[in-house]
Scaffold this motif. Structure first.
Motif: not given
Length: 530
Positions: A441-459
């Motif tokens: 939860s803290t990690l998510t909050e710390v990076f709340a205003n940081v650029p994010t992207s979604e990726h396929d876990r299988a890769t």
């Protein structure tokens, strides 16, 4: 219970910059210091317009906290009744009425905020009450007969928030919101009669409503003893000043002055009561402020205090109906911006709305001037401690000692020491890059205003080339630039530097679905693998 931490509540609020207006400052100090009748009961009310409170509401809670630290009983009125109506103060348009279910839910959601701030303080037990419990029991006929008869519509229309809405032909003001003052005044009467509450706190925009409450108490319980002010010498003393206002070059000031002057000049014969006086003075002050007057406005405070002192002096009859009101000024930022607003919106007082980390960062990002002022308002540090912090900060502003102490103290008061330490650790982790120890939860909050992207876990099973990821996330403009970054050791994954031969796999996932990339010291990108 130990001895009070504050010997003089009024003086404490004064040096903290939390004293704007008082119905009778000397009388209030005497009232609060009367050892034979302490602790006194002091209340402030907040309407549940949302399921949380914003940081602007914290000033009210801190004022009650200081009352408790001074050895008095703090009473919080959660406006389950007034919240069904809506206060027009500071609003340019009609509020959207909420259902009873929503208001009740909001009341219960806000309850932990008061407990978080007031609970740990050593002092008399504080109380949380809901004004729906008594307002909901009043019939319409009883309200008109027993309460409404004490209010002058003429004076209610002089209230600034009402006047502005009346002048807006497209919007106007409903009878519902127009009547809000009566409900707040009745709160004070009820609390005085049934709970022994004698003091009301509020923001500067509430002074008219507070005075309405003190007058309702006098008129209801002491009609036989109520006396208006007859002070012929007062008018003579201030006559030159009054005439200057009357002849003011600004037409708005002259227009607003007419009703005030007519009432004031009746002082020799008929008198003026404190409700009339307060509303008229407030209106006149606002007119001078809008006109940008630099000559008369500086003396207006002295003029206002003299008149209020005369009113209270005349009403100081030794009866048992004496009550008091005190307000604090609007909290502002040194650059003139609105306090409590960030780029992402309002700062809230519950962790589900604004996390302890984000709350800590709000205070940490204060300017030097704001940090020094806010240490006085939003912490319990003593005047000496704040002076020492201010001096140390001035000697080395780059260390940001004032901001750091402000963030530590304010976050501890609301969220507790453990949450403050976690928020502080999260900030250090982000700065150093060592983020692997942060919970999800803290990690998510710390990076709340940081650029994010979604990726396929299988890769990740076959391994992912970080060079591809640098280009894909925009941390590198090209593969060539990406190779240079990797070769120079300027790329890290989850805080650990990587090289050209590194391959990303499931072992790099934080909490099973995050990988944080950093280029250099400040360019972060959070990848999510689903």
């Amino acid at each position: 219970m130990s001895e009070p931490q504050i010997p003089d509540l009024v003086e404490e609020l004064r040096w903290r910059g939390m004293l704007h207006q008082c119905t009778d400052e000397q009388g209030l100090q005497e009232h609060l210091s009367d050892a034979a009748n302490t602790p006194r009961r002091i209340y402030a009310g907040l309407d549940p317009t949302a399921d949380s409170l914003t940081i602007g509401n914290l000033v009210t809670i801190m004022a009650l906290a200081h009352a408790k630290r001074a050895g008095h009983e703090a009473v919080v009125v959660m406006g389950g009744g007034t919240g069904l109506i809506g206060d027009p103060s500071g609003k340019s348009a009609e509020r959207t009425l909420m259902t009873r279910e929503i208001v009740l839910s909001n009341v219960e959601s806000q309850r932990p905020i008061y407990e978080s701030v007031l609970g740990p303080i050593d002092g008399p037990p504080h109380r949380l009450v809901n004004n729906l419990d008594w307002l909901g029991e009043i019939s319409y006929i009883d309200a008109l007969r027993d309460i409404g008869k004490h209010f002058s519509v003429n004076m209610m229309m002089q209230k600034e928030s009402v006047k502005e809405r009346l002048h807006n032909r497209e919007q106007g003001i409903s009878y519902t919101e127009f009547s809000y003052m009566i409900l707040q005044a009745y709160d004070f009467l009820h609390l005085f009669q049934n709970e022994g509450v004698t003091v009301q706190f509020g923001g500067s925009d509430q002074f008219g409503n507070i005075v309405a409450g003190t007058d309702l108490i006098r008129r209801t319980l002491a009609e036989d003893n109520f006396r208006t002010v007859r002070q012929p010498g007062l008018q003579d003393e201030w006559l030159p000043y009054v005439e200057e206002i009357e002849k003011h070059s600004n037409k708005i000031v002259r227009d607003e002055f007419q009703s005030f002057a007519s009432i004031l000049r009746q002082a020799k014969e008929g008198g003026v009561d404190s409700l009339d006086l307060s509303e008229l003075l407030s209106t006149l002050r606002h007119a001078l402020e809008k006109a940008g007057d630099g000559t008369l406005l500086p003396r207006f405070g002295e003029f206002e205090q003299s008149l209020h002192g005369a009113v209270e002096g005349a009403l100081r009859t030794g009866d048992n109906t004496r009550t008091f009101g005190l307000t604090w000024p609007l909290i502002t930022k040194s650059d003139g911006g609105k306090f409590g607003k960030t780029e992402t919106g309002a700062v809230w007082l519950t962790a589900d709305r604004t996390s302890p980390y984000a709350y800590y960062q709000f205070w940490l990002n204060a300017t030097d001037a704001d940090a020094v002022n806010w240490l006085k308002v939003f912490t319990f540090l003593s005047e000496l401690e704040i002076a020492e912090i201010t001096n140390a900060h001035a000697a080395d502003p780059g260390r940001r000692l004032a901001q750091t102490r402000l963030a530590q103290e304010a976050t501890t008061i609301l969220h507790g020491a453990a949450a403050m330490q976690q928020a502080e650790a999260a900030g250090r982790a982000l700065f150093s890059g060592d983020i692997s120890s942060l919970d999800e939860s803290t990690l998510t909050e710390v990076f709340a205003n940081v650029p994010t992207s979604e990726h396929d876990r299988a890769t990740l099973a076959d391994g992912v080339d970080p060079l591809e990821l640098l280009v894909e996330t925009g941390l590198a403009k090209s593969k060539r630039e990406g190779r240079e970054f990797l070769a120079a050791g300027s790329v890290s994954v989850n805080g650990e530097k990587i090289g050209p031969d590194t391959t990303l796999g499931t072992a790099h996932l934080l909490h099973g679905n995050h990988i944080a990339l950093r280029r250099g010291k400040k360019a972060w990108h959070l990848t999510r693998w689903n």
